[in-house]
Write an enzyme that holds these catalytic residues in place. Sequence first.
Site, PDB file in Angstrom:
ATOM      1  N   HIS A  49       0.861  -1.181   0.000  1.00 36.81           N
ATOM      2  CA  HIS A  49       0.000   0.000   0.000  1.00 36.81           C
ATOM      3  C   HIS A  49       0.896   1.229   0.000  1.00 36.81           C
ATOM      4  O   HIS A  49       1.179   1.813   1.048  1.00 36.81           O
ATOM      5  CB  HIS A  49      -0.917   0.004   1.222  1.00 36.81           C
ATOM      6  CG  HIS A  49      -1.935   1.101   1.219  1.00 36.81           C
ATOM      7  ND1 HIS A  49      -3.146   0.984   1.846  1.00 36.81           N
ATOM      8  CD2 HIS A  49      -1.931   2.331   0.669  1.00 36.81           C
ATOM      9  CE1 HIS A  49      -3.850   2.085   1.685  1.00 36.81           C
ATOM     10  NE2 HIS A  49      -3.117   2.930   0.983  1.00 36.81           N
ATOM     11  N   GLU A  57      -2.653  -1.793  -3.128  1.00 34.66           N
ATOM     12  CA  GLU A  57      -3.742  -1.055  -2.513  1.00 34.66           C
ATOM     13  C   GLU A  57      -3.465   0.435  -2.602  1.00 34.66           C
ATOM     14  O   GLU A  57      -2.307   0.861  -2.652  1.00 34.66           O
ATOM     15  CB  GLU A  57      -3.873  -1.422  -1.027  1.00 34.66           C
ATOM     16  CG  GLU A  57      -4.191  -2.867  -0.747  1.00 34.66           C
ATOM     17  CD  GLU A  57      -4.291  -3.127   0.751  1.00 34.66           C
ATOM     18  OE1 GLU A  57      -3.858  -2.266   1.548  1.00 34.66           O
ATOM     19  OE2 GLU A  57      -4.802  -4.190   1.125  1.00 34.66           O
ATOM     20  N   HIS A 114      -7.789  -6.413   7.497  1.00 41.63           N
ATOM     21  CA  HIS A 114      -7.609  -5.415   8.542  1.00 41.63           C
ATOM     22  C   HIS A 114      -7.790  -6.048   9.911  1.00 41.63           C
ATOM     23  O   HIS A 114      -8.875  -6.476  10.280  1.00 41.63           O
ATOM     24  CB  HIS A 114      -8.536  -4.203   8.404  1.00 41.63           C
ATOM     25  CG  HIS A 114      -7.950  -2.966   9.034  1.00 41.63           C
ATOM     26  ND1 HIS A 114      -7.139  -2.084   8.353  1.00 41.63           N
ATOM     27  CD2 HIS A 114      -8.021  -2.489  10.299  1.00 41.63           C
ATOM     28  CE1 HIS A 114      -6.755  -1.119   9.158  1.00 41.63           C
ATOM     29  NE2 HIS A 114      -7.274  -1.339  10.352  1.00 41.63           N
TER      30      HIS A 114
END
Length: 238
Positions: free
Chosen positions: A43, A70, A190
């Site tokens: 990310h 991401e 997450h």
Amino acid sequence: MTKLSVNINKIATIRNARGANNPNLVQVALDAERFGAQGITVHPRPDERHIRYQDVMDLSKVVTTEFNIEGYPDKRYMEMVKLVKPAQATLVPDPPEAITSNTGWDTIAHQSMLKDIVAELKESGCRVSIFINPETKFFEPAKETGTDRVELYTEPYASQFHVDREKAVKPYVEVANLAKELGLGLNAGHDLDLENLAFLKHSIPFLDEVSIGHALICDALYYGLENTIQMYRRRLEV
């Protein structure tokens, strides 16, 4: 089979703390694949506080499993993804200064924007996934964007898991079944860890992929990276 994609942002954070190349991010990604990771997730953020632009370029040349990038779909992200053409582009709504992702897309309010972005990314040959909260109202609008998958934001599940795991997972099972009915692939991520992962997989056996970084890297400090990846893989084999 639910695939395990290992997020290596924290490895980059450790490397950047000293300004050199230890640990070597590319080598860690290669080792993670060798140890059983079925995907590598990054990310990159505009301030490059962990993953750098050059890291994405370097990783794209060597990752042989599924490379997942991401990010918030600003101009820089879109150009990066279209250049690299990863296996998957995961769209998250958090602003550049956010410490970590903390909510999913409002696919009602942002449907038009997401539809254009998804179409642009799919033209580049990427599978697209949209980060989403476990609320049924967001799923049909998500389907209308043309996305291939949605990724369930699992922090609420993780935070309530030790209080009442049945209650914690209930909204996720509901939206997962809806996603399946709509023909959407299903990812999750997450705050998933060794304690809560198996129950989520048992409750939603048709999960396509989980993306795990922070907890996995923390566990690796105690158990070693190879052993930790295998432990997470076993949690997905319930």
